[in-house]
Design a protein around this motif. Structure first.
Motif, PDB file in Angstrom:
ATOM      1  N   LEU A 109       0.809  -1.220   0.000  1.00 23.69           N
ATOM      2  CA  LEU A 109       0.000   0.000   0.000  1.00 23.69           C
ATOM      3  C   LEU A 109       0.840   1.266   0.000  1.00 23.69           C
ATOM      4  CD1 LEU A 109      -2.847  -1.047   2.449  1.00 23.69           C
ATOM      5  CD2 LEU A 109      -3.068  -0.597   0.006  1.00 23.69           C
ATOM      6  N   ILE A 110       2.105   1.170   0.409  1.00 25.91           N
ATOM      7  CA  ILE A 110       2.959   2.361   0.391  1.00 25.91           C
ATOM      8  C   ILE A 110       4.170   2.134  -0.502  1.00 25.91           C
ATOM      9  CG2 ILE A 110       2.232   3.337   2.589  1.00 25.91           C
ATOM     10  CD1 ILE A 110       4.465   1.943   3.964  1.00 25.91           C
ATOM     11  N   ALA A 111       3.988   1.258  -1.493  1.00 26.84           N
ATOM     12  CA  ALA A 111       5.098   0.855  -2.362  1.00 26.84           C
ATOM     13  C   ALA A 111       5.472   1.943  -3.358  1.00 26.84           C
ATOM     14  CB  ALA A 111       4.720  -0.421  -3.105  1.00 26.84           C
ATOM     15  N   GLU A 112       6.759   2.060  -3.583  1.00 34.10           N
ATOM     16  CA  GLU A 112       7.285   2.878  -4.659  1.00 34.10           C
ATOM     17  C   GLU A 112       7.891   1.933  -5.686  1.00 34.10           C
ATOM     18  OE1 GLU A 112       8.677   6.917  -2.307  1.00 34.10           O
ATOM     19  OE2 GLU A 112      10.139   5.353  -2.792  1.00 34.10           O
ATOM     20  N   ARG A 113       7.755   2.260  -6.933  1.00 29.21           N
ATOM     21  CA  ARG A 113       8.274   1.385  -7.980  1.00 29.21           C
ATOM     22  C   ARG A 113       9.629   1.891  -8.471  1.00 29.21           C
ATOM     23  NH1 ARG A 113       4.340  -2.059  -9.288  1.00 29.21           N
ATOM     24  NH2 ARG A 113       2.247  -1.494  -8.620  1.00 29.21           N
ATOM     25  N   GLY A 114      10.550   0.970  -8.596  1.00 28.90           N
ATOM     26  CA  GLY A 114      11.874   1.318  -9.097  1.00 28.90           C
ATOM     27  C   GLY A 114      12.501   0.134  -9.778  1.00 28.90           C
ATOM     28  N   ASP A 115      13.510   0.372 -10.637  1.00 31.10           N
ATOM     29  CA  ASP A 115      14.093  -0.740 -11.360  1.00 31.10           C
ATOM     30  C   ASP A 115      15.609  -0.750 -11.280  1.00 31.10           C
ATOM     31  OD1 ASP A 115      13.289   0.814 -14.554  1.00 31.10           O
ATOM     32  OD2 ASP A 115      14.581   1.446 -12.927  1.00 31.10           O
ATOM     33  N   THR A 116      16.220  -0.091 -10.279  1.00 33.22           N
ATOM     34  CA  THR A 116      17.669  -0.139 -10.178  1.00 33.22           C
ATOM     35  C   THR A 116      18.077  -1.342  -9.346  1.00 33.22           C
ATOM     36  OG1 THR A 116      18.780   0.850  -8.351  1.00 33.22           O
ATOM     37  CG2 THR A 116      17.235   2.176  -9.359  1.00 33.22           C
ATOM     38  N   SER A 117      19.257  -1.890  -9.601  1.00 33.82           N
ATOM     39  CA  SER A 117      19.704  -3.109  -8.923  1.00 33.82           C
ATOM     40  C   SER A 117      20.309  -2.806  -7.559  1.00 33.82           C
ATOM     41  CB  SER A 117      20.738  -3.841  -9.793  1.00 33.82           C
ATOM     42  OG  SER A 117      21.849  -3.006 -10.047  1.00 33.82           O
ATOM     43  N   ILE A 118      20.681  -1.553  -7.301  1.00 28.61           N
ATOM     44  CA  ILE A 118      21.208  -1.155  -5.996  1.00 28.61           C
ATOM     45  C   ILE A 118      20.373   0.020  -5.502  1.00 28.61           C
ATOM     46  CG2 ILE A 118      23.179  -0.251  -4.713  1.00 28.61           C
ATOM     47  CD1 ILE A 118      25.005  -1.584  -6.716  1.00 28.61           C
ATOM     48  N   ILE A 119      19.790  -0.154  -4.337  1.00 34.62           N
ATOM     49  CA  ILE A 119      18.912   0.879  -3.796  1.00 34.62           C
ATOM     50  C   ILE A 119      19.309   1.173  -2.367  1.00 34.62           C
ATOM     51  CG2 ILE A 119      16.528   1.505  -3.255  1.00 34.62           C
ATOM     52  CD1 ILE A 119      15.640  -0.508  -5.381  1.00 34.62           C
ATOM     53  N   THR A 120      19.531   2.438  -2.053  1.00 28.77           N
ATOM     54  CA  THR A 120      19.783   2.827  -0.666  1.00 28.77           C
ATOM     55  C   THR A 120      18.458   3.300  -0.054  1.00 28.77           C
ATOM     56  OG1 THR A 120      20.339   5.106  -1.264  1.00 28.77           O
ATOM     57  CG2 THR A 120      22.156   3.510  -1.173  1.00 28.77           C
ATOM     58  N   VAL A 121      18.368   3.149   1.255  1.00 28.19           N
ATOM     59  CA  VAL A 121      17.174   3.586   1.968  1.00 28.19           C
ATOM     60  C   VAL A 121      17.618   4.553   3.063  1.00 28.19           C
ATOM     61  CG1 VAL A 121      15.110   2.848   3.213  1.00 28.19           C
ATOM     62  CG2 VAL A 121      16.150   1.320   1.525  1.00 28.19           C
ATOM     63  N   PRO A 122      17.829   5.833   2.724  1.00 28.77           N
ATOM     64  CA  PRO A 122      18.290   6.808   3.726  1.00 28.77           C
ATOM     65  C   PRO A 122      17.320   6.922   4.888  1.00 28.77           C
ATOM     66  CG  PRO A 122      18.428   7.703   1.493  1.00 28.77           C
ATOM     67  CD  PRO A 122      17.629   6.442   1.405  1.00 28.77           C
ATOM     68  N   ARG A 123      17.865   7.074   6.071  1.00 24.85           N
ATOM     69  CA  ARG A 123      17.003   7.192   7.252  1.00 24.85           C
ATOM     70  C   ARG A 123      16.031   8.360   7.106  1.00 24.85           C
ATOM     71  NH1 ARG A 123      17.216   5.331  12.450  1.00 24.85           N
ATOM     72  NH2 ARG A 123      16.030   6.532  13.973  1.00 24.85           N
ATOM     73  N   ALA A 124      16.509   9.449   6.531  1.00 27.51           N
ATOM     74  CA  ALA A 124      15.665  10.640   6.411  1.00 27.51           C
ATOM     75  C   ALA A 124      14.477  10.426   5.478  1.00 27.51           C
ATOM     76  CB  ALA A 124      16.496  11.822   5.918  1.00 27.51           C
ATOM     77  N   ARG A 125      14.561   9.407   4.611  1.00 33.47           N
ATOM     78  CA  ARG A 125      13.457   9.132   3.689  1.00 33.47           C
ATOM     79  C   ARG A 125      12.730   7.844   4.038  1.00 33.47           C
ATOM     80  NH1 ARG A 125      11.712  13.262   1.284  1.00 33.47           N
ATOM     81  NH2 ARG A 125      10.877  11.984  -0.401  1.00 33.47           N
ATOM     82  N   SER A 126      13.015   7.295   5.205  1.00 32.48           N
ATOM     83  CA  SER A 126      12.381   6.045   5.618  1.00 32.48           C
ATOM     84  C   SER A 126      10.877   6.222   5.773  1.00 32.48           C
ATOM     85  CB  SER A 126      12.955   5.567   6.956  1.00 32.48           C
ATOM     86  OG  SER A 126      14.315   5.232   6.832  1.00 32.48           O
ATOM     87  N   LYS A 127      10.166   5.153   5.521  1.00 33.85           N
ATOM     88  CA  LYS A 127       8.726   5.165   5.714  1.00 33.85           C
ATOM     89  C   LYS A 127       8.440   4.655   7.123  1.00 33.85           C
ATOM     90  CE  LYS A 127       7.495   4.660   0.857  1.00 33.85           C
ATOM     91  NZ  LYS A 127       7.828   6.046   0.650  1.00 33.85           N
ATOM     92  N   ILE A 128       7.884   5.524   7.949  1.00 31.33           N
ATOM     93  CA  ILE A 128       7.599   5.194   9.346  1.00 31.33           C
ATOM     94  C   ILE A 128       6.087   5.171   9.549  1.00 31.33           C
ATOM     95  CG2 ILE A 128       7.857   5.901  11.750  1.00 31.33           C
ATOM     96  CD1 ILE A 128      10.484   7.250  10.945  1.00 31.33           C
ATOM     97  N   LEU A 129       5.615   4.055  10.064  1.00 26.42           N
ATOM     98  CA  LEU A 129       4.197   3.925  10.394  1.00 26.42           C
ATOM     99  C   LEU A 129       4.064   3.836  11.903  1.00 26.42           C
ATOM    100  CD1 LEU A 129       3.143   1.286   7.719  1.00 26.42           C
ATOM    101  CD2 LEU A 129       2.777   3.760   7.629  1.00 26.42           C
ATOM    102  N   ALA A 130       3.044   4.474  12.433  1.00 23.34           N
ATOM    103  CA  ALA A 130       2.871   4.491  13.885  1.00 23.34           C
ATOM    104  C   ALA A 130       1.446   4.133  14.254  1.00 23.34           C
ATOM    105  CB  ALA A 130       3.219   5.873  14.442  1.00 23.34           C
ATOM    106  N   SER A 131       1.296   3.565  15.434  1.00 24.01           N
ATOM    107  CA  SER A 131      -0.024   3.293  15.999  1.00 24.01           C
ATOM    108  C   SER A 131       0.022   3.584  17.485  1.00 24.01           C
ATOM    109  CB  SER A 131      -0.438   1.837  15.739  1.00 24.01           C
ATOM    110  OG  SER A 131       0.456   0.939  16.369  1.00 24.01           O
TER     111      SER A 131
END
Length: 206
Positions: free
Chosen positions: A82-104
């Motif tokens: 439901l919160i997917a982004e589509r990409g096609d690169t073979s190496i992907i970084t996930v910077p903390r500043a752009r992380s997807k955070i869900l809270a309850s």
């Protein structure tokens, strides 16, 4: 305990939250229509109001983790889809500043995705943060889902279905079937940190 937004610089946190809201709405509408569900039908199956679903699809409301889980379960997909982004690169970084955070639970239970969102995957990797003495109840995931947890900080009690409780300390790990209701309980007066690998029975195609 600091809020989710306080984890990031103000501007980046705001942008990340807006990105999640927009992406979630687009994905929900796409998946729902492909399934042939009306808003009314999905609302009935998921136990989420039609008005809330409409607000999510139009990007006017960002769902809590609990609501997102109910919608995902009703559609037979993982929350990540439901919160997917589509990409096609073979190496992907996930910077903390752009992380997807869900809270309850008003921020007392937070999950941070540690993997890229592509919409088709059998495995997901998360960081979980549980506030002091907080108990978080999770609904059953789709059939065949397995959770593998390791505690990085704190002492946590895990209850899966009708099984006996398991108490885990730092460095302890557990694997359990997550297609039953389950509970995470922080037994200490400080924040607990866990890492979670969720495995699904089959590829999820959306």
């Amino acid at each position: 305990m600091a809020s989710d937004q306080a984890l990031l610089p103000d501007g980046e946190a705001r942008d990340a939250a807006e990105d999640i809201t927009v992406q979630t709405g687009q994905n929900l509408r796409r998946i729902r229509t492909r399934r042939g569900y009306s808003l009314d039908r999905l609302a009935k199956i998921a136990g989420v109001s039609r008005a809330m679903l409409g607000q999510i699809e139009t990007g006017k409301s960002s769902p809590t983790l609990s609501i997102l889980s109910k919608i995902a379960l009703a559609l037979g997909i993982p929350c990540a889809a439901l919160i997917a982004e589509r990409g096609d690169t073979s190496i992907i970084t996930v910077p903390r500043a752009r992380s997807k955070i869900l809270a309850s639970s008003e921020g007392r239970f937070r999950t941070r995705a540690l993997f890229p969102f592509e919409g088709e995957r059998k495995v997901e990797f998360y960081e979980l943060r549980i506030a002091p003495h907080h108990t978080e109840s999770a609904d059953a995931h789709q059939h065949g889902t397995v959770e593998n947890l390791v505690v990085a900080q704190g002492t946590v009690e895990i209850i899966a279905g009708k099984q006996a409780p398991h108490i885990l300390g730092e460095g302890d790990a557990i694997i359990f079937d997550a297609d039953v209701p389950h509970i995470y309980r922080n037994m200490t007066g400080t924040e607990a940190i866990l890492y979670l690998v969720t495995t699904y029975l089959e590829d999820v195609r959306v």
